[in-house]
Structure formats: C-alpha cells, structure tokens
Design a protein around this motif. Sequence first.
Motif, short mmCIF file in Angstrom:
data_model
loop_
_atom_site.label_atom_id
_atom_site.label_comp_id
_atom_site.label_asym_id
_atom_site.label_seq_id
_atom_site.Cartn_x
_atom_site.Cartn_y
_atom_site.Cartn_z
N UNK A 96 0.83 -1.21 0.00
CA UNK A 96 0.00 0.00 0.00
C UNK A 96 0.86 1.26 0.00
N UNK A 97 1.97 1.24 0.74
CA UNK A 97 2.86 2.40 0.78
C UNK A 97 3.54 2.61 -0.57
N UNK A 98 3.99 1.53 -1.19
CA UNK A 98 4.60 1.63 -2.51
C UNK A 98 3.63 2.25 -3.50
N UNK A 313 -9.37 3.84 0.25
CA UNK A 313 -10.41 4.87 0.18
C UNK A 313 -10.86 5.32 1.57
N UNK A 314 -11.12 4.37 2.47
CA UNK A 314 -11.74 4.69 3.75
C UNK A 314 -10.73 5.15 4.79
N UNK A 315 -9.62 4.43 4.88
CA UNK A 315 -8.70 4.67 5.98
C UNK A 315 -7.51 5.54 5.61
N UNK A 316 -6.81 5.19 4.57
CA UNK A 316 -5.56 5.89 4.24
C UNK A 316 -5.54 6.39 2.81
N UNK A 317 -6.69 6.79 2.31
CA UNK A 317 -6.72 7.35 0.96
C UNK A 317 -5.92 8.63 0.86
N UNK A 318 -5.77 9.32 1.99
CA UNK A 318 -4.96 10.52 2.00
C UNK A 318 -3.48 10.15 2.06
N UNK A 319 -2.73 10.72 1.17
CA UNK A 319 -1.29 10.44 1.07
C UNK A 319 -0.58 10.73 2.39
N UNK A 320 -0.93 11.84 3.03
CA UNK A 320 -0.28 12.22 4.28
C UNK A 320 -0.53 11.20 5.38
N UNK A 326 3.38 5.14 8.27
CA UNK A 326 4.64 4.45 8.02
C UNK A 326 5.76 4.96 8.92
N UNK A 327 5.64 6.20 9.39
CA UNK A 327 6.69 6.80 10.21
C UNK A 327 6.50 6.57 11.70
N UNK A 328 5.25 6.37 12.14
CA UNK A 328 4.99 6.40 13.57
C UNK A 328 4.45 5.09 14.16
N UNK A 329 3.43 4.48 13.57
CA UNK A 329 2.93 3.25 14.20
C UNK A 329 3.30 1.98 13.47
N UNK A 330 3.55 2.04 12.17
CA UNK A 330 3.99 0.84 11.46
C UNK A 330 5.40 0.38 11.86
#
Length: 364
Positions: A96-98, A313-320, A326-330
């Motif tokens: 998903x990050x890629x 779409x629902x959870x992480x559709x926003x790029x930010x 990816x920086x804090x909880x993953x």
Amino acid sequence: MKKISIRQCGVIIVMCIFANKILLMPSLMYQQTSADSIFVLLTLFLLDFAMLPIFIKLKENYPNKKLYDILRDKLGKVVTKIIYFAMLCFFFFKCLLVFSVTYVYFKQQIYQDEFIFLALIAFLPVINHATISGIRAFSRTIELFFGVVIAGFVVCLAISLFTPISTPYFFVSSAKDFFLSLYNHVFAFGDFIILFLIMDRIEIKKGQTKKLFFFALFAIILVVSLFYLFYAKYQITAFMHNNALADLLVFSVQFNAIGRLDIIAMLTIMFITLFQMEIFSYAFCDCFVNIFPLLNKNYSVVIFDILFCILYYVFIGRYETMVTSALYWLPYLAIAINYILPIILLVILIIRRQKIEKKDKNFI
C-alpha cells in the motif's frame, strides 16, 4: 514443486531493497538528520544484512521445509498463525505504501489530477495475475526486465553528474535525531524477510550463496549512491523534493537533441513499482493461505483486492495519512517482523545445533 533459481531470488532481493527508498524516503530522512541520513541508511542496511546469514543457515538446516512448518513444530500452531498474521499485515502495508507514493509521483508528473480508477485498473489485474501464476512465473518476468530496470536506474544516477553537485555537509545532526530517524524509517526495511517466507521454493546449489550477497550489496550500493547524489544536488532544499530518483534529472531534462530525459525515470519507477507490488501481493496471499488453509490462492487474491480498495479509500486514501502511519505506528510492526522474528529463528537454529552436538557426544 517448481523452484526459483538463485538468480531469480537475487533479483527479487534487489526489488525489495529498492522498495520505498528511491522516491520519498531521502526527503523525509533529510528533514530529521540532513545529509547524515546516509549514515542512518547504512545502519538500517547493516541490520537488515545480518538477516541473510540467518536465512542461509536456516535453509541449510531445513532445505525443503516451509517456514510455517518450522515455526509450527517449534512454537505451536497458534503462535505460528499470529506470526503469519503479523507478516500478512507487514507485506500488505508495504504494498500500500509503494502504491501511494508512486501514485502521487505519477499524478504530479503526468496527469496533474486524480486518476485512481485508472491506476487501480492498470495495476491490480497485473498483480493478481502474477500472484495466481506463482513466484516462478513472475520472478522470471522480473529477471527478464532486470537489465532494463538497472540500466534505467544507473542512467538516472549518471545524468545527475552533468548537473551542479557538491559534497554534502555531514555530522550536523544530534544523536537523538539519528536514533529517532532509525525508528521512523525502519518500516521501509526488512528486505530479506521475503526470503524466509519462500525458502522452500528457492533452489540453492552448493557454492551459490555468495550470489545472494552480491545481489544484496549491488542494490545497497545503488541506493546509497542515489542518496549521496541527491543530497549533493539539493544540499539545502532536499526536504522539498519528494521524488528522489526523478528529481536527479531536474535541470537536465533537456539534453541536446534527445528531448526530455525524465521519461527514463518514469519508466524505471513504473517497472520497479509493478514488480514490488507483485512480490508483496504474493507474500500477502502466501501468508493468507497458510493462516486459512481451507481457502485457496484465488480467495486470497480477492481478499487482497477488497482490502486494498477499502483501506485506500476509507482509511488511508490521503497520502499524508499513509506516510504518517509508516513513520509512527507501522515501525512497531516492522521491529517485530524485521528483528524479533529473525532472532526467534536464530534461537531455533542454536537449539537445533546444541541437540545435534549432544546427540553426537552421546553416540561417541
């Protein structure tokens, strides 16, 4: 079972090492540790590289055994399924990050507008087909295009030498920022975990293990070179440039009569992204099938597509939101998979060796 060759395994390693490191990461790292980000990068690569000897020893001791079977025999079925569920989440969010980072890159460079439906229609069927076809099929495809991808990557690095560059300033960040950066970016690593997952599908003949080290070192050198040239080109404004490999070509996109050279970066990034998503999608589906053995690979592909679309779409559709995650909880998930799991496997190997030595002594 059809197995992949050591070369095919090597090209998979290279694609995993490139994952999430050649576009956004140099910019994000620079915000914390400036050009010292290269030392952060080398430290994380060194930690990752320590997994390779563990994998080789595990493969030598269990040449035809699945990782799932090894963990189940030593840790029990419930613990093994928990580990596999963690790996399932790990590879899913990597995929998903890629996709998220590359999608924003293409939106900025080509379409200048939202084209998510076109992107999903273009990517998902290809990824699904690769997953269903199996690792041998798509690894041969990656092997076929490997030379083209590496040539594109090297050309991008070489062209940047024709633009103004100077030596970056090192040793300007604090120890606190250094270690915080290690934590924040650990999710982008764990590049050799895929080897443990597919260990039963890899054919390693005697004397071939050094080829794995060659492929790994080759990819690491390319990524470190990218970071160095990027920081040498953008010593102050690196945090503003979110597409490192492509941004190396800025100010040199018009080169004599050749025309726009940024198409080289676009094609290289497109191929790399596609191959990375195939690898991570396959890893997700392999974990899913082991957790739910009554469901075959076709079901896992459908589940992957549904989860991918819903979460995007629902959870992480926003790029930010994706980048922040990816920086804090993953990183918590990454630490468990990247380091704790290999340590568990190392302990299994040590216990096995002690049992063998004890058995040999009793025999004597």
